[in-house]
Scaffold this motif. Structure first.
Motif, PDB file in Angstrom:
ATOM      1  N   ALA A  53      -1.767   5.161  -6.379  1.00 31.38           N
ATOM      2  CA  ALA A  53      -1.890   6.329  -5.504  1.00 31.38           C
ATOM      3  C   ALA A  53      -0.599   7.138  -5.490  1.00 31.38           C
ATOM      4  CB  ALA A  53      -2.262   5.890  -4.094  1.00 31.38           C
ATOM      5  N   GLU A  54       0.545   6.453  -5.460  1.00 35.08           N
ATOM      6  CA  GLU A  54       1.822   7.169  -5.486  1.00 35.08           C
ATOM      7  C   GLU A  54       2.033   7.874  -6.816  1.00 35.08           C
ATOM      8  OE1 GLU A  54       4.507   4.359  -2.500  1.00 35.08           O
ATOM      9  OE2 GLU A  54       4.410   3.907  -4.644  1.00 35.08           O
ATOM     10  N   LEU A  55       1.633   7.238  -7.912  1.00 36.47           N
ATOM     11  CA  LEU A  55       1.814   7.854  -9.218  1.00 36.47           C
ATOM     12  C   LEU A  55       0.919   9.084  -9.370  1.00 36.47           C
ATOM     13  CD1 LEU A  55       3.534   7.122 -11.756  1.00 36.47           C
ATOM     14  CD2 LEU A  55       1.415   6.347 -12.781  1.00 36.47           C
ATOM     15  N   ILE A  56      -0.322   9.016  -8.870  1.00 38.63           N
ATOM     16  CA  ILE A  56      -1.204  10.181  -8.926  1.00 38.63           C
ATOM     17  C   ILE A  56      -0.646  11.308  -8.065  1.00 38.63           C
ATOM     18  CG2 ILE A  56      -3.498  11.014  -8.303  1.00 38.63           C
ATOM     19  CD1 ILE A  56      -4.609   8.311  -9.099  1.00 38.63           C
ATOM     20  N   THR A  57      -0.122  10.972  -6.891  1.00 37.95           N
ATOM     21  CA  THR A  57       0.502  11.992  -6.042  1.00 37.95           C
ATOM     22  C   THR A  57       1.684  12.642  -6.743  1.00 37.95           C
ATOM     23  OG1 THR A  57      -0.141  10.717  -4.083  1.00 37.95           O
ATOM     24  CG2 THR A  57       1.544  12.407  -3.788  1.00 37.95           C
ATOM     25  N   LEU A  58       2.472  11.842  -7.438  1.00 37.98           N
ATOM     26  CA  LEU A  58       3.610  12.377  -8.181  1.00 37.98           C
ATOM     27  C   LEU A  58       3.158  13.310  -9.297  1.00 37.98           C
ATOM     28  CD1 LEU A  58       6.718  12.159  -8.375  1.00 37.98           C
ATOM     29  CD2 LEU A  58       6.389  10.328 -10.031  1.00 37.98           C
ATOM     30  N   SER A  59       2.061  12.960  -9.973  1.00 38.29           N
ATOM     31  CA  SER A  59       1.564  13.821 -11.042  1.00 38.29           C
ATOM     32  C   SER A  59       0.984  15.119 -10.504  1.00 38.29           C
ATOM     33  CB  SER A  59       0.511  13.069 -11.862  1.00 38.29           C
ATOM     34  OG  SER A  59      -0.642  12.806 -11.081  1.00 38.29           O
ATOM     35  N   VAL A  60       0.398  15.078  -9.300  1.00 42.17           N
ATOM     36  CA  VAL A  60      -0.135  16.299  -8.694  1.00 42.17           C
ATOM     37  C   VAL A  60       0.997  17.243  -8.302  1.00 42.17           C
ATOM     38  CG1 VAL A  60      -1.405  17.193  -6.704  1.00 42.17           C
ATOM     39  CG2 VAL A  60      -2.258  15.202  -7.920  1.00 42.17           C
ATOM     40  N   LEU A  61       2.124  16.686  -7.877  1.00 40.77           N
ATOM     41  CA  LEU A  61       3.262  17.520  -7.503  1.00 40.77           C
ATOM     42  C   LEU A  61       3.859  18.262  -8.698  1.00 40.77           C
ATOM     43  CD1 LEU A  61       5.184  15.214  -4.994  1.00 40.77           C
ATOM     44  CD2 LEU A  61       3.886  17.280  -4.468  1.00 40.77           C
ATOM     45  N   GLN A  62       3.668  17.725  -9.895  1.00 40.32           N
ATOM     46  CA  GLN A  62       4.264  18.341 -11.086  1.00 40.32           C
ATOM     47  C   GLN A  62       3.823  19.789 -11.275  1.00 40.32           C
ATOM     48  OE1 GLN A  62       3.787  16.069 -14.681  1.00 40.32           O
ATOM     49  NE2 GLN A  62       4.334  17.788 -16.003  1.00 40.32           N
ATOM     50  N   PRO A  63       2.503  20.091 -11.358  1.00 35.60           N
ATOM     51  CA  PRO A  63       2.132  21.505 -11.516  1.00 35.60           C
ATOM     52  C   PRO A  63       2.373  22.327 -10.261  1.00 35.60           C
ATOM     53  CG  PRO A  63       0.169  20.150 -11.297  1.00 35.60           C
ATOM     54  CD  PRO A  63       1.326  19.200 -11.403  1.00 35.60           C
ATOM     55  N   LEU A  64       2.275  21.699  -9.078  1.00 34.82           N
ATOM     56  CA  LEU A  64       2.489  22.456  -7.858  1.00 34.82           C
ATOM     57  C   LEU A  64       3.920  22.968  -7.752  1.00 34.82           C
ATOM     58  CD1 LEU A  64       0.534  20.316  -5.231  1.00 34.82           C
ATOM     59  CD2 LEU A  64      -0.174  22.451  -6.311  1.00 34.82           C
ATOM     60  N   LEU A  65       4.878  22.217  -8.294  1.00 31.99           N
ATOM     61  CA  LEU A  65       6.283  22.625  -8.267  1.00 31.99           C
ATOM     62  C   LEU A  65       6.683  23.391  -9.515  1.00 31.99           C
ATOM     63  CD1 LEU A  65       7.919  19.436  -6.687  1.00 31.99           C
ATOM     64  CD2 LEU A  65       7.217  21.558  -5.559  1.00 31.99           C
ATOM     65  N   GLY A  66       5.723  23.697 -10.385  1.00 30.78           N
ATOM     66  CA  GLY A  66       6.002  24.558 -11.531  1.00 30.78           C
ATOM     67  C   GLY A  66       6.650  23.881 -12.703  1.00 30.78           C
ATOM     68  N   HIS A  67       6.455  22.576 -12.885  1.00 29.93           N
ATOM     69  CA  HIS A  67       7.031  21.853 -14.019  1.00 29.93           C
ATOM     70  C   HIS A  67       5.926  21.588 -15.043  1.00 29.93           C
ATOM     71  CE1 HIS A  67      11.066  20.849 -12.344  1.00 29.93           C
ATOM     72  NE2 HIS A  67      10.421  21.016 -11.203  1.00 29.93           N
ATOM     73  N   HIS A  68       6.061  22.164 -16.232  1.00 35.01           N
ATOM     74  CA  HIS A  68       5.066  21.996 -17.286  1.00 35.01           C
ATOM     75  C   HIS A  68       5.482  20.964 -18.337  1.00 35.01           C
ATOM     76  CE1 HIS A  68       2.925  25.372 -15.591  1.00 35.01           C
ATOM     77  NE2 HIS A  68       3.993  26.134 -15.709  1.00 35.01           N
ATOM     78  N   ASN A  69       6.757  20.601 -18.359  1.00 34.50           N
ATOM     79  CA  ASN A  69       7.241  19.619 -19.315  1.00 34.50           C
ATOM     80  C   ASN A  69       7.377  18.277 -18.610  1.00 34.50           C
ATOM     81  OD1 ASN A  69       9.639  18.074 -20.703  1.00 34.50           O
ATOM     82  ND2 ASN A  69       8.844  19.482 -22.233  1.00 34.50           N
ATOM     83  N   GLU A  70       6.735  17.257 -19.166  1.00 36.51           N
ATOM     84  CA  GLU A  70       6.687  15.950 -18.504  1.00 36.51           C
ATOM     85  C   GLU A  70       8.053  15.284 -18.431  1.00 36.51           C
ATOM     86  OE1 GLU A  70       4.560  12.260 -20.090  1.00 36.51           O
ATOM     87  OE2 GLU A  70       3.062  13.205 -18.794  1.00 36.51           O
ATOM     88  N   ALA A  71       8.817  15.338 -19.524  1.00 40.09           N
ATOM     89  CA  ALA A  71      10.123  14.682 -19.546  1.00 40.09           C
ATOM     90  C   ALA A  71      11.064  15.323 -18.528  1.00 40.09           C
ATOM     91  CB  ALA A  71      10.721  14.756 -20.948  1.00 40.09           C
TER      92      ALA A  71
END
Length: 283
Positions: A55-73
């Motif tokens: 659940a924490e990892l999915i939440t972290l992945s959802v925050l990625q596009p919301l904060l404008g980060h398109h590069n995973e690394a």
């Protein structure tokens, strides 16, 4: 005077004097410092308990596009530096990527639930289109790439050129909310892919009042239109030369730019994250 033999037990271990406490050996001191099994943290019998939950990892992945980060690394480096107060442990990029790919089914389910909970999902108008996703430009890439055998050569009519890669098929709402998508070989007929998407997700691509599906000229086919009409789907497409004017021409110009924008967004994210090898899926 007591002899040296009386100071040692058989086996060479020194005996303690009467009236004095016995000295603990190094092994006994180590046993006293060990944690009791009752106080140890529970772990499964096989494997190790992950430090970060799904659940924490999915939440972290959802925050990625919301904060404008398109590069995973870059996102993982940013999260490990600035989000430790929310997530005490954040894996490095290889571990994050591996866990995230294993959670693809759960993430897909969460996306679908969030999408259906919006007013955009209840709109009866859908837009379908396909666009090329170029994965390489050299002969060596086509021969030795991991996509060889899945990707291939195709023709892009809008740009009048051939390309090597995949083709993205997308169905969205009139507001640009993705409903279903898949990546296929570029020579696969887009009309067959459209039927497959409707068969794969009959509940997702359905509406109580019927669906108004807007497509381009590439989807012109009497059999496909008949198959869709039997499932309460009305097709709106441009008319060919010599063909009688079709209804809904004004709607075509109004929504055409919407799906083009969504296509470009999907392809930009695919290039930045290097996810061209992601298996076909649908929301």
């Amino acid at each position: 005077m007591i002899g040296a033999a009386e100071h040692h037990r058989p086996g060479g271990r020194r005996a303690h004097r009467l009236g004095h406490p016995r000295r603990r050996t190094l092994r006994e001191n180590r046993r006293r410092t060990e944690v009791s099994p009752r106080d140890q943290r529970w772990r499964p019998t096989v494997g190790i308990t992950p430090t970060i939950t799904d659940a924490e990892l999915i939440t972290l992945s959802v925050l990625q596009p919301l904060l404008g980060h398109h590069n995973e690394a870059r996102w993982v480096r940013h999260a490990r530096k600035n989000l430790r107060y929310l997530f005490p442990y954040i894996p490095k990029q290889p571990g994050y990527n591996k866990r995230l790919r294993l959670l693809a089914t759960q993430i897909q389910h969460c996306i679908r639930l969030l999408a259906r909970d919006t007013d955009l999902w209840t709109h009866p108008v859908r837009i379908a289109d396909s666009t090329p996703v170029e994965c390489g430009k050299s002969r060596e890439t086509a021969k030795y790439s991991a996509l060889a055998g899945w990707a291939g050569y195709g023709y892009c009519a809008s740009h009048s050129r051939y390309f090597w890669g995949l083709r993205l098929h997308l169905i969205t709402t009139v507001h640009g909310l993705p409903v279903a998508f898949t990546l296929t070989h570029p020579k696969t007929d887009e009309r067959d892919v459209l039927i497959d998407l409707f068969e794969l997700e009959p509940d997702t691509l359905a509406h109580p009042d019927g669906i108004l599906l807007i497509v381009d000229k590439g989807y012109r086919d009497a059999h496909t239109e008949t198959w869709l009409s039997e499932r309460n789907v009305t097709t709106v497409r441009p008319a060919y030369k010599g063909e009688a004017p079709r209804p809904g021409r004004a709607l075509l110009h109004a929504v055409r730019q919407t799906i083009e924008s969504v296509n470009e967004t999907f392809k930009d994210n695919s290039d930045s994250n290097n996810t061209a090898g992601t298996p076909p899926t649908a929301f």
